[in-house]
Design a protein around this motif. Sequence first.
Motif, short mmCIF file in Angstrom:
data_model
loop_
_atom_site.label_atom_id
_atom_site.label_comp_id
_atom_site.label_asym_id
_atom_site.label_seq_id
_atom_site.Cartn_x
_atom_site.Cartn_y
_atom_site.Cartn_z
N TYR A 43 0.83 -1.21 0.00
CA TYR A 43 0.00 0.00 0.00
C TYR A 43 0.86 1.26 0.00
O TYR A 43 0.57 2.22 -0.72
CB TYR A 43 -0.93 0.04 1.21
CG TYR A 43 -2.14 -0.85 1.11
CD1 TYR A 43 -2.83 -1.01 -0.09
CD2 TYR A 43 -2.62 -1.52 2.22
CE1 TYR A 43 -3.94 -1.83 -0.18
CE2 TYR A 43 -3.75 -2.34 2.15
CZ TYR A 43 -4.40 -2.48 0.94
OH TYR A 43 -5.50 -3.29 0.86
N VAL A 44 1.90 1.25 0.79
CA VAL A 44 2.79 2.41 0.85
C VAL A 44 3.42 2.65 -0.51
O VAL A 44 3.45 3.78 -1.01
CB VAL A 44 3.88 2.22 1.94
CG1 VAL A 44 4.99 3.24 1.80
CG2 VAL A 44 3.26 2.29 3.32
N GLN A 45 3.92 1.59 -1.10
CA GLN A 45 4.57 1.72 -2.40
C GLN A 45 3.58 2.19 -3.47
O GLN A 45 3.90 3.05 -4.29
CB GLN A 45 5.18 0.38 -2.82
CG GLN A 45 6.03 0.48 -4.06
CD GLN A 45 6.71 -0.84 -4.36
OE1 GLN A 45 6.40 -1.87 -3.78
NE2 GLN A 45 7.64 -0.81 -5.30
N ALA A 46 2.37 1.68 -3.44
CA ALA A 46 1.37 2.06 -4.43
C ALA A 46 0.92 3.50 -4.27
O ALA A 46 0.57 4.16 -5.24
CB ALA A 46 0.17 1.12 -4.35
N SER A 47 0.89 4.00 -3.04
CA SER A 47 0.38 5.35 -2.81
C SER A 47 1.46 6.42 -2.87
O SER A 47 1.15 7.61 -2.90
CB SER A 47 -0.32 5.42 -1.45
OG SER A 47 0.59 5.14 -0.41
N GLU A 48 2.72 6.03 -2.94
CA GLU A 48 3.81 7.02 -2.96
C GLU A 48 3.67 8.03 -4.08
O GLU A 48 3.83 9.23 -3.87
CB GLU A 48 5.16 6.30 -3.07
CG GLU A 48 5.96 6.34 -1.82
CD GLU A 48 7.28 5.59 -1.96
OE1 GLU A 48 7.75 5.33 -3.09
OE2 GLU A 48 7.83 5.26 -0.92
N ALA A 49 3.38 7.58 -5.27
CA ALA A 49 3.28 8.49 -6.42
C ALA A 49 2.16 9.50 -6.22
O ALA A 49 2.34 10.70 -6.49
CB ALA A 49 3.06 7.69 -7.70
N ALA A 50 1.03 9.04 -5.72
CA ALA A 50 -0.09 9.95 -5.51
C ALA A 50 0.25 10.99 -4.43
O ALA A 50 -0.06 12.18 -4.58
CB ALA A 50 -1.34 9.17 -5.10
N PHE A 51 0.87 10.55 -3.35
CA PHE A 51 1.24 11.49 -2.29
C PHE A 51 2.31 12.47 -2.76
O PHE A 51 2.30 13.64 -2.38
CB PHE A 51 1.72 10.76 -1.05
CG PHE A 51 0.61 10.19 -0.22
CD1 PHE A 51 -0.44 10.99 0.20
CD2 PHE A 51 0.60 8.85 0.14
CE1 PHE A 51 -1.47 10.47 0.97
CE2 PHE A 51 -0.42 8.32 0.90
CZ PHE A 51 -1.47 9.14 1.31
N ASN A 52 3.23 12.01 -3.58
CA ASN A 52 4.27 12.91 -4.08
C ASN A 52 3.65 14.04 -4.90
O ASN A 52 4.12 15.18 -4.83
CB ASN A 52 5.29 12.14 -4.93
CG ASN A 52 6.29 11.40 -4.07
OD1 ASN A 52 6.48 11.74 -2.91
ND2 ASN A 52 6.91 10.38 -4.63
#
Length: 66
Positions: A43-52
């Motif tokens: 989940y962290v890896q998948a959401s990193e781009a969106a949070f960035n």
Amino acid sequence: MQPQVQQMLEKLEHLSPERLAEVEDFIDFLQQRDQDKHLRQDYVQASEAAFNQVWDNDDDAVYDKL
């Protein structure tokens, strides 16, 4: 078979059915905990781009130094 696994099997043979059930529950708990850990990492890896995209902006740049 690994020596450690063989030793565990020998110990298990001497446990009562009630204790074997406890051991099985504990093994299930450990497996679930590992699965949950991997799921959180995914989940962290998948959401990193969106949070960035949200966090990487000029208005919030002052917080980058904290």
